[in-house]
Motif scaffolding. Structure first.
Motif, PDB file in Angstrom:
ATOM      1  N   GLY A 287       0.775  -1.250  -0.016  1.00 51.79           N
ATOM      2  CA  GLY A 287      -0.048  -0.071  -0.120  1.00 51.79           C
ATOM      3  C   GLY A 287       0.952   1.272  -0.131  1.00 51.79           C
ATOM      4  O   GLY A 287       0.527   2.041  -0.652  1.00 51.79           O
ATOM      5  N   GLN A 288       1.931   1.141   0.763  1.00 48.46           N
ATOM      6  CA  GLN A 288       2.777   2.407   0.732  1.00 48.46           C
ATOM      7  C   GLN A 288       3.397   2.502  -0.261  1.00 48.46           C
ATOM      8  O   GLN A 288       3.847   3.819  -0.818  1.00 48.46           O
ATOM      9  CB  GLN A 288       3.527   2.391   2.023  1.00 48.46           C
ATOM     10  CG  GLN A 288       3.074   2.328   3.616  1.00 48.46           C
ATOM     11  CD  GLN A 288       3.821   2.428   4.553  1.00 48.46           C
ATOM     12  OE1 GLN A 288       4.964   2.145   4.554  1.00 48.46           O
ATOM     13  NE2 GLN A 288       3.477   2.636   5.799  1.00 48.46           N
ATOM     14  N   VAL A 289       3.870   1.519  -1.024  1.00 50.17           N
ATOM     15  CA  VAL A 289       4.588   1.626  -2.107  1.00 50.17           C
ATOM     16  C   VAL A 289       3.788   2.144  -3.519  1.00 50.17           C
ATOM     17  O   VAL A 289       4.261   3.081  -4.072  1.00 50.17           O
ATOM     18  CB  VAL A 289       5.016   0.052  -2.610  1.00 50.17           C
ATOM     19  CG1 VAL A 289       5.841   0.048  -3.843  1.00 50.17           C
ATOM     20  CG2 VAL A 289       6.037  -0.479  -1.565  1.00 50.17           C
ATOM     21  N   ASN A 290       2.485   1.957  -3.397  1.00 46.46           N
ATOM     22  CA  ASN A 290       1.560   2.285  -4.136  1.00 46.46           C
ATOM     23  C   ASN A 290       1.582   3.790  -3.993  1.00 46.46           C
ATOM     24  O   ASN A 290       1.195   4.659  -5.031  1.00 46.46           O
ATOM     25  CB  ASN A 290       0.319   1.361  -4.361  1.00 46.46           C
ATOM     26  CG  ASN A 290       0.247  -0.180  -4.742  1.00 46.46           C
ATOM     27  OD1 ASN A 290       1.320  -0.203  -5.364  1.00 46.46           O
ATOM     28  ND2 ASN A 290      -0.394  -0.821  -4.464  1.00 46.46           N
ATOM     29  N   GLN A 291       1.278   4.289  -2.723  1.00 50.03           N
ATOM     30  CA  GLN A 291       1.111   5.674  -2.423  1.00 50.03           C
ATOM     31  C   GLN A 291       2.386   6.486  -3.150  1.00 50.03           C
ATOM     32  O   GLN A 291       2.105   7.385  -3.623  1.00 50.03           O
ATOM     33  CB  GLN A 291       1.003   5.894  -1.129  1.00 50.03           C
ATOM     34  CG  GLN A 291      -0.426   5.314  -0.582  1.00 50.03           C
ATOM     35  CD  GLN A 291      -0.416   5.602   0.988  1.00 50.03           C
ATOM     36  OE1 GLN A 291       0.342   5.823   1.661  1.00 50.03           O
ATOM     37  NE2 GLN A 291      -1.710   4.829   1.492  1.00 50.03           N
ATOM     38  N   LEU A 292       3.469   5.850  -2.750  1.00 47.10           N
ATOM     39  CA  LEU A 292       4.711   6.562  -3.203  1.00 47.10           C
ATOM     40  C   LEU A 292       4.870   6.771  -4.631  1.00 47.10           C
ATOM     41  O   LEU A 292       5.120   7.507  -5.321  1.00 47.10           O
ATOM     42  CB  LEU A 292       6.022   5.885  -2.643  1.00 47.10           C
ATOM     43  CG  LEU A 292       7.254   6.545  -2.970  1.00 47.10           C
ATOM     44  CD1 LEU A 292       7.381   7.949  -2.661  1.00 47.10           C
ATOM     45  CD2 LEU A 292       8.348   5.464  -2.484  1.00 47.10           C
ATOM     46  N   GLN A 293       4.334   5.645  -5.351  1.00 46.35           N
ATOM     47  CA  GLN A 293       4.355   5.578  -6.992  1.00 46.35           C
ATOM     48  C   GLN A 293       3.564   6.584  -7.426  1.00 46.35           C
ATOM     49  O   GLN A 293       4.072   7.308  -8.295  1.00 46.35           O
ATOM     50  CB  GLN A 293       4.003   4.077  -7.367  1.00 46.35           C
ATOM     51  CG  GLN A 293       3.776   3.853  -8.595  1.00 46.35           C
ATOM     52  CD  GLN A 293       3.321   2.502  -9.298  1.00 46.35           C
ATOM     53  OE1 GLN A 293       3.412   1.811  -8.462  1.00 46.35           O
ATOM     54  NE2 GLN A 293       3.008   2.560 -10.429  1.00 46.35           N
TER      55      GLN A 293
END
Length: 438
Positions: A287-293
């Motif tokens: 989830g955090q990776v997708n937000q950072l993306q």
């Protein structure tokens, strides 16, 4: 492609390419670190649970061993009630004093922990005592797996593979141990915990927000599945679940099940061989990776737009000077160029220097052409004067030669030498005059 478009393409490439590379590297590093962090944290969590189960099982083992070494059990004899006939109510408190003492000990043990399902013992002659009391019939403890496992265990408690209770149908986990009784009898005492207690224990533990842990026995039997209790006491390979039929290890493994994506890993307890399988949705971990993306993509698009606009104006300014130089050179090369035109010098960079040099070159060419034009006019004027003078000389020479030619005819021999010399003198004088002409 025009130079304007080329420069703009170079500017955009210089912005997009580094931004794209940085975004890819940053996302890859963040994704990798996130997965490693979750893998380590989930493994440690399962390791802690494994250690808790280890102490839990050790506690069951210690309880069983304490019962086996108690005086009340070692004083049991052939007076213990048997339930191999028709079903009847257990009446241990009303039987022999030895059975009463043994039951009171089992009762105290059973009430000492909320997770105990049964505390029981069986003798080699078929006698049987159980807490809590109930009805029993056609029951020979010597034929039960727990008794057969406990026989010959010596003074070391043994964990019995999970089995289903013949009365309630509930899956049970036992620790049993052999003990010596009176009259040459031997017995096996055991303690039971229900898998419901284990399920509740695992249900209190979550991986992230929605992840869960499944407990699998060393025999491959599922002891606790908080997400689907119907899988309890089933073989791990026989159920339809995200973790069934998978070769799992400590490392995370991406698994798809029912249209969803999960990360699965496991911890195997070194003492018991039990496996703790951690399952968590991929979306929760990433989830955090997708937000950072999303943030990086937004920043990248914003940078492309900003630098694209700035590049557009810069390219327009640069290309305007280049086009002006190009047009000036085209006019000069066309043959009808206006040498009075000059390139505007709007900057002090290389293009400004080029425009200045071009203007200086045009100045030199203009001065050279003006000089050539002036000299051409002078030459033309001199040529006209020379032509007029030559015509005058020719006219004068013709008018003087006619009468003398007549005289030459009258006196040809006397005057021939004199008449010829005069024109020659005049001719020489004319040549000197022409040579002295400015």
């Amino acid at each position: 492609m025009s130079i304007k478009k080329r420069i703009l393409a170079i500017v955009l490439t210089g912005v997009v390419l580094p931004t794209l590379i940085i975004a890819i590297v940053a996302l890859y590093q963040f994704r990798t670190s996130t997965l490693i962090s979750y893998e380590q944290s989930s493994y440690k969590e399962m390791q802690h649970i494994g250690n808790a189960f280890k102490f839990y099982l050790q506690g069951l083992s210690a309880n069983a061993k304490m019962l086996a070494n108690s005086q009340a059990l070692q004083e049991l004899d052939g007076s213990v009630a048997k339930y191999m006939g028709p079903s009847k109510q257990m009446t241990s408190l009303q039987n022999s004093p030895a059975e009463v003492r043994a039951f009171k000990l089992l009762d105290a043990m059973g009430n000492s922990r909320d997770d105990f399902a049964y505390v029981f013992l069986g003798l080699s002659d078929g006698g049987y005592i159980q807490w809590p009391q109930g009805e029993s019939g056609n029951y020979d403890p010597r034929q039960r797996p727990w008794f057969q496992t406990g026989v010959g265990s010596g003074n070391n408690p043994v964990r019995v593979p999970s089995y289903q209770d013949i009365t309630t149908g509930a899956p049970l986990l036992d620790y049993v141990i052999e003990f010596q009784a009176q009259d040459g009898l031997t017995g096996v005492v055991g303690v039971d915990v229900t898998l419901e207690a284990l399920t509740n224990m695992l249900g209190e533990v979550t991986l992230g927000q929605s992840g869960y842990i499944v407990l699998v026995e060393d025999t491959g039997t599922i002891l606790a599945d908080p997400n689907n209790p119907d899988n309890n006491f089933e073989s791990v390979d026989s159920v339809n679940s995200v973790y069934s039929g998978q070769s799992l290890s400590r490392a995370l493994k991406a698994v798809s099940f029912d249209g969803e994506s999960y990360f699965v890993n496991q911890y195997q307890a070194p003492d018991s061989g039990w496996r703790l399988i951690g399952i968590v949705p991929q979306q929760e971990v990433l989830g955090q990776v997708n937000q950072l993306q999303t943030v990086i993509i937004s920043i990248g698009v914003l940078l492309v737009v900003i630098f694209g606009v700035l590049g557009f104006f810069m390219v327009n300014r640069i290309s305007a000077s280049i086009v002006a130089v190009s047009d000036g050179l085209s006019d000069a090369a066309s043959g009808e160029g206006d040498l009075t035109k000059r390139l505007p010098v709007t900057s002090k960079d290389e293009l400004g220097t080029t425009a200045t040099a071009f203007n200086q070159f045009v100045d030199v060419i203009q001065e050279l052409i003006i000089g050539i034009k002036d000299r051409s006019l002078k030459l033309t004027s001199h040529a006209d004067h020379t032509t007029q003078f030559a015509e005058q000389l020719s006219a004068q020479g013709s008018s003087r030669l006619r009468p003398r030619s007549i005289k030459w005819s009258r006196r040809p021999m006397r005057y021939r030498k004199t008449v010829i010399r005069r024109p020659i003198r005049r001719s020489n004088a004319n040549q000197k005059l022409i040579a002295a002409w400015p």
